[in-house]
Design an enzyme around this catalytic site. Structure first.
Site, PDB file in Angstrom:
ATOM      1  N   VAL A   1       9.699  -4.721  -5.886  1.00 12.63           N
ATOM      2  CA  VAL A   1       8.684  -5.048  -4.885  1.00 12.63           C
ATOM      3  C   VAL A   1       7.427  -4.360  -5.403  1.00 12.63           C
ATOM      4  O   VAL A   1       7.367  -3.129  -5.455  1.00 12.63           O
ATOM      5  CB  VAL A   1       9.061  -4.537  -3.482  1.00 12.63           C
ATOM      6  CG1 VAL A   1       7.910  -4.743  -2.511  1.00 12.63           C
ATOM      7  CG2 VAL A   1      10.319  -5.239  -2.975  1.00 12.63           C
ATOM      8  N   PRO A   2       6.427  -5.111  -5.830  1.00 12.75           N
ATOM      9  CA  PRO A   2       5.287  -4.522  -6.540  1.00 12.75           C
ATOM     10  C   PRO A   2       4.272  -3.839  -5.616  1.00 12.75           C
ATOM     11  O   PRO A   2       3.113  -4.266  -5.506  1.00 12.75           O
ATOM     12  CB  PRO A   2       4.687  -5.713  -7.275  1.00 12.75           C
ATOM     13  CG  PRO A   2       4.998  -6.870  -6.387  1.00 12.75           C
ATOM     14  CD  PRO A   2       6.345  -6.572  -5.787  1.00 12.75           C
ATOM     15  N   CYS A   3       4.702  -2.770  -4.985  1.00 13.30           N
ATOM     16  CA  CYS A   3       3.810  -2.001  -4.102  1.00 13.30           C
ATOM     17  C   CYS A   3       2.567  -1.541  -4.847  1.00 13.30           C
ATOM     18  O   CYS A   3       1.508  -1.380  -4.247  1.00 13.30           O
ATOM     19  CB  CYS A   3       4.533  -0.763  -3.581  1.00 13.30           C
ATOM     20  SG  CYS A   3       6.154  -1.065  -2.903  1.00 13.30           S
ATOM     21  N   HIS A   4       2.711  -1.332  -6.152  1.00 16.28           N
ATOM     22  CA  HIS A   4       1.593  -0.848  -6.956  1.00 16.28           C
ATOM     23  C   HIS A   4       0.451  -1.861  -7.014  1.00 16.28           C
ATOM     24  O   HIS A   4      -0.678  -1.494  -7.298  1.00 16.28           O
ATOM     25  CB  HIS A   4       2.067  -0.504  -8.372  1.00 16.28           C
ATOM     26  CG  HIS A   4       2.685  -1.646  -9.095  1.00 16.28           C
ATOM     27  ND1 HIS A   4       3.995  -2.043  -8.881  1.00 16.28           N
ATOM     28  CD2 HIS A   4       2.188  -2.489 -10.029  1.00 16.28           C
ATOM     29  CE1 HIS A   4       4.262  -3.073  -9.658  1.00 16.28           C
ATOM     30  NE2 HIS A   4       3.183  -3.366 -10.368  1.00 16.28           N
TER      31      HIS A   4
ATOM     32  N   VAL B   1      -0.802  -3.379  -4.493  1.00 15.34           N
ATOM     33  CA  VAL B   1      -1.526  -3.357  -3.222  1.00 15.34           C
ATOM     34  C   VAL B   1      -2.495  -2.180  -3.261  1.00 15.34           C
ATOM     35  O   VAL B   1      -2.089  -1.037  -3.426  1.00 15.34           O
ATOM     36  CB  VAL B   1      -0.555  -3.248  -2.033  1.00 15.34           C
ATOM     37  CG1 VAL B   1      -1.324  -3.360  -0.721  1.00 15.34           C
ATOM     38  CG2 VAL B   1       0.523  -4.333  -2.112  1.00 15.34           C
TER      39      VAL B   1
END
Length: 166
Positions: free
Chosen positions: A135-138, A140
């Site tokens: 989940v590419p939180c980076h 955001v």
């Protein structure tokens, strides 16, 4: 005594050793640490028994390895998000829609998740997310383009963004 079983395994990456855990439903959590203790403590807190089983996590391990090698741009491994809130799951799905090498603001992700006024809640969801970088939180970031906040070391977020732009 927990009656649910999660498998776990580790993978060395450019940002340190990652510990992955998963269930029959999918990838459950990823932590970054030198040893399995933080992951095992989290699984215990969530009432999961844990067993080392790299074979059970072979797809996830392969995909995360390919991501760091620069040959995977979108993850296909299933996720086990049964224990996260409905909002957090929607925020994770929205973050996963951000294209590789791109970013979106917390407000944009909130709108993508169907809650356009929930930018701060998206920030909380990204900080709690147990599944980075799948989940590419980076991806955001703040509306002004700055890289702040995050539940992990900011250098990791910067490294992941630079990795995707390389």
């Amino acid at each position: 005594m927990p009656d649910r079983l999660a498998s776990f395994a580790s993978l060395d990456t450019p940002i340190g050793r990652l510990w992955l855990s998963g269930t029959d439903a999918g990838l459950l959590a990823i932590t970054r640490s030198n040893g399995p203790e933080p992951l095992l403590a989290e699984l215990d807190r969530r009432r999961w028994s844990a067993a080392a089983d790299p074979e059970a996590l072979s797809v996830a391990l392969r995909e995360v390895d390919r991501y760091f090698a620069g040959t995977l741009r979108a993850f296909g491994v299933p996720l086990d998000v049964r224990e996260v809130s409905t909002f957090d799951a929607a925020a994770y799905r929205a973050a996963m829609a951000i294209p590789y090498g791109s970013t979106a603001s917390y407000g944009e992700v909130a709108a993508m998740a169907g809650a356009p006024r929930a930018a701060r809640a998206v920030g909380g969801a990204m900080a709690r997310c147990p599944l980075f970088p799948v989940v590419p939180c980076h991806r955001v970031i703040h509306a002004d383009g700055s890289i702040q906040g995050w539940g992990r070391d900011l250098w990791v977020k910067r490294w992941l963004l630079a990795h995707e732009l390389a």
